[in-house]
Design a protein around this motif. Structure first.
Motif, PDB file in Angstrom:
ATOM      1  N   VAL A   1      15.226  16.755 -14.640  1.00  0.00           N
ATOM      2  CA  VAL A   1      16.128  17.136 -13.555  1.00  0.00           C
ATOM      3  C   VAL A   1      15.673  18.420 -12.860  1.00  0.00           C
ATOM      4  CG1 VAL A   1      18.466  17.865 -12.984  1.00  0.00           C
ATOM      5  CG2 VAL A   1      18.114  15.976 -14.573  1.00  0.00           C
ATOM      6  N   ALA A   2      15.296  19.420 -13.638  1.00  0.00           N
ATOM      7  CA  ALA A   2      14.923  20.715 -13.047  1.00  0.00           C
ATOM      8  C   ALA A   2      13.688  20.581 -12.169  1.00  0.00           C
ATOM      9  CB  ALA A   2      14.677  21.738 -14.149  1.00  0.00           C
ATOM     10  N   MET A   3      12.658  19.887 -12.665  1.00  0.00           N
ATOM     11  CA  MET A   3      11.437  19.734 -11.888  1.00  0.00           C
ATOM     12  C   MET A   3      11.668  18.879 -10.639  1.00  0.00           C
ATOM     13  SD  MET A   3       9.006  21.490 -13.194  1.00  0.00           S
ATOM     14  CE  MET A   3       7.564  20.783 -12.424  1.00  0.00           C
ATOM     15  N   VAL A   4      12.446  17.828 -10.794  1.00  0.00           N
ATOM     16  CA  VAL A   4      12.743  16.973  -9.638  1.00  0.00           C
ATOM     17  C   VAL A   4      13.520  17.759  -8.586  1.00  0.00           C
ATOM     18  CG1 VAL A   4      14.045  14.956  -8.867  1.00  0.00           C
ATOM     19  CG2 VAL A   4      12.655  14.821 -10.935  1.00  0.00           C
ATOM     20  N   ALA A   5      14.476  18.567  -9.029  1.00  0.00           N
ATOM     21  CA  ALA A   5      15.246  19.401  -8.097  1.00  0.00           C
ATOM     22  C   ALA A   5      14.323  20.378  -7.368  1.00  0.00           C
ATOM     23  CB  ALA A   5      16.341  20.153  -8.836  1.00  0.00           C
ATOM     24  N   SER A   6      13.336  20.907  -8.082  1.00  0.00           N
ATOM     25  CA  SER A   6      12.374  21.826  -7.454  1.00  0.00           C
ATOM     26  C   SER A   6      11.567  21.113  -6.379  1.00  0.00           C
ATOM     27  CB  SER A   6      11.437  22.412  -8.510  1.00  0.00           C
ATOM     28  OG  SER A   6      12.152  23.142  -9.485  1.00  0.00           O
ATOM     29  N   VAL A   7      11.126  19.893  -6.680  1.00  0.00           N
ATOM     30  CA  VAL A   7      10.376  19.107  -5.688  1.00  0.00           C
ATOM     31  C   VAL A   7      11.233  18.841  -4.460  1.00  0.00           C
ATOM     32  CG1 VAL A   7       9.271  16.889  -5.210  1.00  0.00           C
ATOM     33  CG2 VAL A   7       8.886  18.037  -7.404  1.00  0.00           C
ATOM     34  N   ILE A   8      12.486  18.488  -4.678  1.00  0.00           N
ATOM     35  CA  ILE A   8      13.393  18.214  -3.555  1.00  0.00           C
ATOM     36  C   ILE A   8      13.561  19.444  -2.677  1.00  0.00           C
ATOM     37  CG2 ILE A   8      15.792  17.700  -2.954  1.00  0.00           C
ATOM     38  CD1 ILE A   8      15.883  15.849  -5.396  1.00  0.00           C
ATOM     39  N   LEU A   9      13.773  20.603  -3.318  1.00  0.00           N
ATOM     40  CA  LEU A   9      14.007  21.835  -2.552  1.00  0.00           C
ATOM     41  C   LEU A   9      12.768  22.267  -1.779  1.00  0.00           C
ATOM     42  CD1 LEU A   9      16.154  23.917  -5.079  1.00  0.00           C
ATOM     43  CD2 LEU A   9      16.909  22.851  -2.938  1.00  0.00           C
ATOM     44  N   VAL A  10      11.609  22.221  -2.441  1.00  0.00           N
ATOM     45  CA  VAL A  10      10.380  22.640  -1.763  1.00  0.00           C
ATOM     46  C   VAL A  10      10.051  21.686  -0.616  1.00  0.00           C
ATOM     47  CG1 VAL A  10       7.901  22.993  -2.030  1.00  0.00           C
ATOM     48  CG2 VAL A  10       9.464  23.819  -3.782  1.00  0.00           C
ATOM     49  N   THR A  11      10.242  20.392  -0.844  1.00  0.00           N
ATOM     50  CA  THR A  11      10.008  19.412   0.223  1.00  0.00           C
ATOM     51  C   THR A  11      10.982  19.638   1.375  1.00  0.00           C
ATOM     52  OG1 THR A  11       9.299  17.792  -1.429  1.00  0.00           O
ATOM     53  CG2 THR A  11       9.833  16.963   0.762  1.00  0.00           C
ATOM     54  N   PHE A  12      12.226  19.891   1.040  1.00  0.00           N
ATOM     55  CA  PHE A  12      13.250  20.163   2.054  1.00  0.00           C
ATOM     56  C   PHE A  12      12.870  21.365   2.919  1.00  0.00           C
ATOM     57  CE2 PHE A  12      17.074  23.001   2.489  1.00  0.00           C
ATOM     58  CZ  PHE A  12      17.495  22.491   3.711  1.00  0.00           C
ATOM     59  N   ILE A  13      12.477  22.461   2.275  1.00  0.00           N
ATOM     60  CA  ILE A  13      12.143  23.675   3.023  1.00  0.00           C
ATOM     61  C   ILE A  13      10.906  23.463   3.884  1.00  0.00           C
ATOM     62  CG2 ILE A  13      11.417  26.081   2.803  1.00  0.00           C
ATOM     63  CD1 ILE A  13      13.112  26.196   0.222  1.00  0.00           C
ATOM     64  N   SER A  14       9.868  22.860   3.290  1.00  0.00           N
ATOM     65  CA  SER A  14       8.619  22.686   4.036  1.00  0.00           C
ATOM     66  C   SER A  14       8.804  21.768   5.231  1.00  0.00           C
ATOM     67  CB  SER A  14       7.530  22.145   3.110  1.00  0.00           C
ATOM     68  OG  SER A  14       7.898  20.886   2.574  1.00  0.00           O
ATOM     69  N   LEU A  15       9.496  20.650   5.046  1.00  0.00           N
ATOM     70  CA  LEU A  15       9.674  19.714   6.159  1.00  0.00           C
ATOM     71  C   LEU A  15      10.687  20.228   7.180  1.00  0.00           C
ATOM     72  CD1 LEU A  15       9.518  16.243   4.377  1.00  0.00           C
ATOM     73  CD2 LEU A  15       7.762  17.425   5.693  1.00  0.00           C
TER      74      LEU A  15
END
Length: 305
Positions: free
Chosen positions: A19-33
């Protein structure tokens, strides 16, 4: 169908474990895009402003006054014949083929416009109509042809100078394009971080499930059956992040540009949320392609099947 259901079930299991790593991917993808979306909106706005401003680009032919310099106006203030000659050139002469419309601005009108724009200036009270030049304000059929019109009138008798807004507009647009470039650079760095984070997440997930994948190999599971859930995991996280970025892009276009800025700067036509719908599919596509690529390459390297 059973294979697809199995891979989806395994993907959900893996998502719960990381969950923690997936949440990190979601947040970083969200910010970058979101940066990508903001840069795309900014460039769309710049293109629209460029089109609008060039449609209204004026060439101003300022006529000589009694206070004009001798070098610019050797014959002194513009005469009636010189003024009529310039107007005839605009209507029927060499410049007429380039002119869409024009208007004459007298010294009194020029003073009035000057005072409206410089009400708080200490110099405003001392300026008189005789200090202001008469001018012809010209709109062109093709704004790009302003150098031709400038050349036609620059040496005409009674003309002190010919000016246009091209240089000022170029400076404004260069600044806006620079801001777009900065946003794209930040977005690129963030996208690289997102790709690396996807790869790390998949690698950790593969390591934590190495016993299960070993058993699947022993029972004869295909490579796609084993690798599929890991790829789905990366794609799921990236696509969720991209959907959040789509929402942020829509909000920027609707509320910041379409509502707030349009009220603050009424003279400029701003884009709105309708333009963001063109950008959203691109954001999702970028996320999906990068996630598939990063996940597949990571699985091939660290998950021996």
């Amino acid at each position: 169908m059973n294979r697809l259901l199995y891979m989806l079930r395994e993907t959900l299991t893996s998502l719960r474990r990381n969950v923690a790593m997936v949440a990190s991917v979601i947040l970083v993808t969200f910010i970058s895009l979101t940066f990508v979306g903001a840069a795309a909106l900014m460039q769309t706005q710049v293109n629209q402003m460029t089109e609008d401003f060039y449609d209204r680009l004026e060439v101003s032919v300022f006529l000589c006054t009694e206070s004009s310099s001798q070098s610019a106006c050797p014959t002194g203030a513009v005469t009636e014949d010189q003024r009529e000659g310039i107007e005839q050139s605009l209507e029927e002469g060499a410049a007429s083929q380039y002119v869409s419309s024009y208007r004459y601005e007298s010294q009194e009108e020029a003073l009035e416009n000057f005072l409206e724009g410089n009400e708080d200036s200490a110099r405003a009270d001392s300026v008189e109509a005789s200090d202001m030049p008469e001018s012809f304000r010209i709109l062109l059929h093709e704004p790009e042809e302003y150098p031709i019109v400038t050349e036609l009138f620059a040496a005409a008798p009674g003309v002190e100078t010919v000016a246009d807004q091209q240089e000022t507009l170029d400076q404004i647009f260069s600044i806006l394009n620079g801001l777009t470039l900065v946003a794209l650079i930040i977005a690129t760095v963030m996208i690289v971080c997102a790709v690396l984070l996807v790869a790390t997440t998949i690698r950790l997930s593969a390591f934590s499930r190495r016993r299960e994948t070993g058993i699947m190999r022993l029972v004869g599971a295909s490579k796609s059956m084993i690798r599929g859930p890991f790829v789905f995991e990366g794609v799921f996280a990236a696509v969720v992040g991209s959907l959040l970025a789509c929402a942020a892009t829509w909000a920027i276009a609707e509320f910041l540009l379409g509502q707030w800025l349009s009220q603050q700067v009424p003279g400029i036509r701003f884009i709105d949320s309708s333009d963001s719908w063109i950008i959203m599919p691109l954001l999702v596509l970028i996320a999906a392609v990068l996630a598939v690529s990063a996940s597949w390459l990571t699985v091939r390297r660290y998950l021996r099947v």
